[in-house]
Design an enzyme around this catalytic site. Structure first.
Site, mmCIF file in Angstrom:
data_model
loop_
_atom_site.group_PDB
_atom_site.id
_atom_site.type_symbol
_atom_site.label_atom_id
_atom_site.label_comp_id
_atom_site.label_asym_id
_atom_site.label_seq_id
_atom_site.Cartn_x
_atom_site.Cartn_y
_atom_site.Cartn_z
ATOM 1 N N GLU A 120 50.448 52.115 17.947
ATOM 2 C CA GLU A 120 50.871 50.926 17.216
ATOM 3 C C GLU A 120 52.022 51.345 16.305
ATOM 4 O OE1 GLU A 120 47.990 49.553 14.321
ATOM 5 O OE2 GLU A 120 48.759 47.496 14.444
ATOM 6 N N GLU A 164 49.645 40.316 6.842
ATOM 7 C CA GLU A 164 48.233 40.700 6.841
ATOM 8 C C GLU A 164 47.687 40.538 5.427
ATOM 9 O OE1 GLU A 164 47.530 44.187 10.093
ATOM 10 O OE2 GLU A 164 48.461 44.839 8.238
#
Ligand SMILES: *[C@@H]1O[C@H](CO)[C@@H](O)[C@H](O)[C@H]1NC(C)=O
Length: 236
Positions: free
Chosen positions: A134, A217
């Protein structure tokens, strides 16, 4: 005149009727772009979040998300995002990942990040919500939010100095964190992969780029609204 006005009005009504994304994993698709109300971590606390599509065309998208989360201070609640769809290819065969964004938060007394999120995998058919690797680019962090793992380096990429963080296990995450919020950014995310190849041994010739998203987030805080006035991307 009447006909033109009628067409314009019905086009905006059509968008308005499909713009509110409040259900878990509700999505809105337009050409190569998708906007996702991804509340994957909502169970770690309590609260709510809705995402609103304000514009979507072949040249990019604009959207907002309003949230209010409490509890589970160290857990991410969601990743409302805009996603760019492209033909998956080996990272070594990517020439550029050009993107630009303008965003804002109306209340920054929050624990949250604003980030690009890309996944790569050796299997081209890997699910696209995770990967072997990621790559996150944090354009901002507010409050105690911090990436997975620990800081391993500082690097100047695309004209900005970033903290480089690394962590994870089955999915290895590299996160690049700006020292102060960058609310307007235009750059080539392939520059980050080139750093990973030259400085961290990233296996670009065996990893396929499988997903590219931009969003926020939240851990806790709110109510607040994150507005993306413009986001575009292309993988070349
Ligand atoms: C946000 O959540 C907090 C904690 O649950 C609550 O006290 C507050 O009223 C909420 N704010 C809004 C605008 O809903």
């Amino acid at each position: 005149m009447y006909a033109l006005a009628f067409i314009a009005a019905s086009a905006s009504v059509a968008l308005a009727q499909s713009t509110s994304l409040c259900e878990q994993y509700a999505t809105y698709s337009s050409g190569s772009y998708v906007i996702n109300n991804n509340l994957w971590g909502e169970g770690s606390g309590s609260g709510s979040q809705c995402t609103y599509v304000t514009d979507a065309s072949d040249s990019g998208v604009a959207w907002k998300t309003t949230w209010n989360w409490s509890g589970g201070d160290s857990s991410v609640k969601s990743y409302a995002n805009s996603q760019y769809l492209f033909d998956k290819r080996l990272v070594s065969e990517v020439n550029s990942i050009d993107t630009s964004v303008e965003w804002s938060y109306d209340n920054t007394d929050i624990n949250a990040d604003v980030s690009y999120d890309l996944f790569t995998a050796a299997d081209i058919n890997h699910v696209t919500y995770s990967g072997d690797y990621e790559l996150m680019v944090w354009l901002a962090k507010y409050g105690p939010a911090q990436p997975i793992g620990s800081q391993i380096d500082t690097a100047t990429i695309a004209g900005t100095s970033w903290q480089v963080w690394y962590g994870g296990s089955t999915q290895q995450t590299y996160s690049f964190v700006a020292s102060s919020p960058i609310t307007s950014w235009s750059g080539d995310i392939n520059d980050f992969f080139e750093y990973l190849v030259s400085s961290q041994g990233f296996p670009a010739s065996s990893q396929y780029l499988i997903n590219m998203q931009f969003g926020t987030e939240p851990f806790t805080g709110g109510e607040t609204t994150f507005s993306v006035d413009q986001w575009s991307a292309s993988v070349n």
